[in-house]
Write a protein that holds these residues in place. Structure first.
Motif, PDB file in Angstrom:
ATOM      1  N   ASN A  41       0.911  -1.186  -0.026  1.00 58.51           N
ATOM      2  CA  ASN A  41       0.116   0.003  -0.025  1.00 58.51           C
ATOM      3  C   ASN A  41       0.772   1.397  -0.088  1.00 58.51           C
ATOM      4  OD1 ASN A  41      -2.448  -1.455  -0.160  1.00 58.51           O
ATOM      5  ND2 ASN A  41      -2.632  -1.468   2.157  1.00 58.51           N
ATOM      6  N   HIS A  44       0.957   3.770  -3.033  1.00 59.89           N
ATOM      7  CA  HIS A  44      -0.230   4.582  -3.289  1.00 59.89           C
ATOM      8  C   HIS A  44      -0.169   5.971  -2.117  1.00 59.89           C
ATOM      9  CE1 HIS A  44      -1.747   1.821  -6.065  1.00 59.89           C
ATOM     10  NE2 HIS A  44      -1.918   0.971  -5.298  1.00 59.89           N
ATOM     11  N   THR A  45       0.718   5.910  -1.278  1.00 59.08           N
ATOM     12  CA  THR A  45       0.716   7.082  -0.558  1.00 59.08           C
ATOM     13  C   THR A  45       1.266   8.205  -1.134  1.00 59.08           C
ATOM     14  OG1 THR A  45       2.719   6.598   0.525  1.00 59.08           O
ATOM     15  CG2 THR A  45       1.066   5.401   1.659  1.00 59.08           C
ATOM     16  N   ARG A 210      -8.250  -0.399  -2.061  1.00 59.74           N
ATOM     17  CA  ARG A 210      -7.509   0.614  -2.950  1.00 59.74           C
ATOM     18  C   ARG A 210      -6.183   0.510  -2.910  1.00 59.74           C
ATOM     19  NH1 ARG A 210      -7.282   5.487   0.645  1.00 59.74           N
ATOM     20  NH2 ARG A 210      -7.058   6.764  -1.008  1.00 59.74           N
ATOM     21  N   GLY A 211      -5.717  -0.508  -2.244  1.00 60.67           N
ATOM     22  CA  GLY A 211      -3.999  -0.925  -2.290  1.00 60.67           C
ATOM     23  C   GLY A 211      -4.099  -2.231  -2.898  1.00 60.67           C
ATOM     24  N   HIS A 238      -9.118   1.476   7.780  1.00 60.25           N
ATOM     25  CA  HIS A 238      -9.071   2.823   6.702  1.00 60.25           C
ATOM     26  C   HIS A 238      -9.781   2.396   5.555  1.00 60.25           C
ATOM     27  CE1 HIS A 238      -7.604   5.676   3.951  1.00 60.25           C
ATOM     28  NE2 HIS A 238      -6.716   6.283   4.912  1.00 60.25           N
ATOM     29  N   SER A 239     -11.137   3.214   5.617  1.00 60.83           N
ATOM     30  CA  SER A 239     -12.100   2.941   4.565  1.00 60.83           C
ATOM     31  C   SER A 239     -12.732   4.383   4.121  1.00 60.83           C
ATOM     32  CB  SER A 239     -13.187   2.111   5.163  1.00 60.83           C
ATOM     33  OG  SER A 239     -14.192   1.810   4.291  1.00 60.83           O
ATOM     34  N   GLY A 252      -5.842   2.989  -5.716  1.00 55.94           N
ATOM     35  CA  GLY A 252      -5.010   4.038  -5.214  1.00 55.94           C
ATOM     36  C   GLY A 252      -5.812   5.530  -4.924  1.00 55.94           C
ATOM     37  N   ARG A 256     -10.368   8.271  -4.802  1.00 57.22           N
ATOM     38  CA  ARG A 256     -11.073   8.914  -4.141  1.00 57.22           C
ATOM     39  C   ARG A 256     -11.865  10.023  -4.406  1.00 57.22           C
ATOM     40  NH1 ARG A 256      -7.224  11.281   0.593  1.00 57.22           N
ATOM     41  NH2 ARG A 256      -7.795  13.342   0.097  1.00 57.22           N
ATOM     42  N   ALA A 286     -11.621   9.280   5.910  1.00 62.63           N
ATOM     43  CA  ALA A 286     -11.492   7.848   5.975  1.00 62.63           C
ATOM     44  C   ALA A 286     -12.461   7.306   6.898  1.00 62.63           C
ATOM     45  CB  ALA A 286      -9.980   7.543   6.725  1.00 62.63           C
ATOM     46  N   THR A 394      -8.451   0.585   2.622  1.00 57.94           N
ATOM     47  CA  THR A 394      -7.169   0.868   2.552  1.00 57.94           C
ATOM     48  C   THR A 394      -6.331   0.000   3.378  1.00 57.94           C
ATOM     49  OG1 THR A 394      -7.562   3.132   1.902  1.00 57.94           O
ATOM     50  CG2 THR A 394      -5.252   2.537   2.329  1.00 57.94           C
TER      51      THR A 394
END
Length: 468
Positions: A41, A44-45, A210-211, A238-239, A252, A256, A286, A394
């Protein structure tokens, strides 16, 4: 025998590997993903939440420890270990020079991210650049890395690490750091955790990840089955509410939808269900995936009008657009009469003030349930826009209990040579909720701690102090 084995390939794992190598240990990293998908993950940060008492290069003003702590306390609702949280906070103030030495570069906040210009340091090139920098540095220092290397189980003896098993291959080491992520990519475990809702639906069936697809929770399950102390709720995560058209994995950051606080969100019944203006978006984005997960069909719709355009980071894909509210409802397949009434009730409840999306302004609703606390302006300026939302997971917060040394606990006692960092232990700090960049703060701090402690255990000498 190998000194330190690091299991995982993301930010926390690489921080651990680099620290252990700098302390003189021989280090092997086992990354379950292929090389092209390495980094988990972390790829993707975008940024790291940083404590600082005065302006620092890309960070403006000050963000002292107590404010950081209060922000974290608020979003977690008190479900956090203060001692461990403050360790992550304090390390966030001193880690960036170390990161720079390993090739990470920072840049000022971009347009659309000004809410976090004071609190978060952005990586130049994003998470992928950060991960690549760490791998280059690890290679230069002599850290060995194996890809497509999925560890099935750990060989433990009363909490003491002996070896890791990859199928029939046994790898011994004097110490081990587990930084292999959560279980968000394991659909069966998500189904087990969330179960059915009152309508007989299985919410996890509609979750998007997401990841990485490689966070299956294999070692987390193994550690818990072998008696590691458990921390966290398996449904907490973390949603984020993301574009319903996003891919199943690796969408990623670009998936959002960031206009929630500028309009309203309705469910499949065309009704609002939560305060869209409760707090600044970086402190609330989140929770929206979890909110949508509780709605019928696990879907919601973010609705804005023309006044909001240009005030948020635009999504990758265009939303639905219409010149009238009833036409927008038809495009979304919502009950037109209910949708128009929901918007009318909201518009009537809005109380004029001085709109300012950069502060907690005085534009709010009165007599409306749920209320909208800030940034409440009537939706009255066509064209109108809508974005369909799904829960985007996430990472999960169920993990293993650790202490200040990042040592994994078994029956309340710390292991002498098994440590954990990153998502697999983040539930010690994040019992619920999230605030932007804090996952990287936790992973960086405890990755570095775990690496230093693992090297010390392997080499049988005191851990090197963490310095900037």
């Amino acid at each position: 025998m190998l000194d330190v084995l690091v299991i995982g390939g993301g930010n926390a794992a690489l921080c651990a590997a680099l620290m252990a190598r700098e302390a003189g240990a021989e280090v092997l990293v086992l990354e379950s993903a292929p090389r092209a998908w390495r980094g988990g993950n972390s790829s993707h940060t975008r940024n790291l939440r940083c404590m600082h008492d005065a302006p620092q290069d890309v960070l403006v003003d000050a963000y002292p420890e107590e404010e950081f702590w209060q922000d974290l306390l608020k979003v977690t609702g008190g479900r956090t270990n203060e001692a461990l949280a403050r360790i992550a906070i304090r390390h966030s103030a001193s880690c960036r020079n170390w990161m720079r030495r390993h090739g990470v570069r920072f840049q000022p906040s971009l347009s659309g991210t000004l809410h976090v210009a004071r609190t978060n340091a952005f990586f130049m090139g994003g998470g992928k650049a950060l991960i690549n920098a760490y791998y280059r540095s690890a290679e230069a220092l002599g850290v060995r890395v194996r890809y497509d290397a999925t560890v099935d189980r750990l060989e433990l003896e009363e909490g003491h690490f002996r070896a890791a098993w990859l199928g029939d291959e046994r790898i011994e080491a004097r110490a081990c750091v587990v930084a292999s992520g959560g279980f968000e990519s394991n659909r069966e475990w998500l189904r087990e955790a969330w179960g059915p809702n009152e309508a007989g639906e299985w919410p996890a069936e509609n979750f998007l990840i997401r990841g990485t697809r490689f966070n299956q929770g294999v070692l987390l399950r193994d550690l818990l089955d072998q008696g590691a102390d458990r921390i966290g709720d398996p449904t907490q995560c973390h949603s984020v509410a993301i574009d319903a058209r996003a891919p199943l994995y690796d969408g990623g950051i670009c998936t959002r939808i960031d206009c929630v606080s500028l309009g309203i969100v309705v469910n499949r019944q065309a009704r609002r269900f939560y305060d869209e203006g409760e707090d600044f978006w970086p402190k609330r984005y989140a929770i929206w995936g979890r909110l949508v997960a509780r709605q019928p069909g696990q879907i919601g719709y973010s609705i804005i009008d023309a006044k909001a355009v240009g005030r948020f980071m635009p999504p990758v894909f265009k939303g639905e657009q219409a010149d009238t509210l009833d036409a927008l409802a038809r495009r979304l397949g919502l009950d037109e009469a209910v949708f128009v009434r929901t918007v009318a009730d909201y518009n009537a409840a809005c109380r004029a003030g001085h709109f300012d999306h950069e502060v907690l302004d005085d534009c709010h609703t009165e007599g409306l349930e749920p209320p909208k606390t800030h940034w409440a302006r009537p939706l009255d300026t066509p064209p109108y826009y809508a974005y369909a939302l799904r829960p985007g997971i996430t990472f999960t917060y169920l993990g293993v209990r650790v202490d200040a040394r990042a040592a994994v606990h078994f029956g309340g006692q710390p292991s002498d040579n098994l440590f954990a960092a990153g998502e697999v232990m983040a539930g010690n700090v994040l019992g619920q909720g999230y605030t932007a960049g804090v996952g990287m703060s936790i992973g960086t701090a405890f990755g570095r701690i775990a690496g230093a402690q693992a090297a010390a255990a392997a080499l049988q000498r005191p851990a090197t102090a963490l310095v900037a």
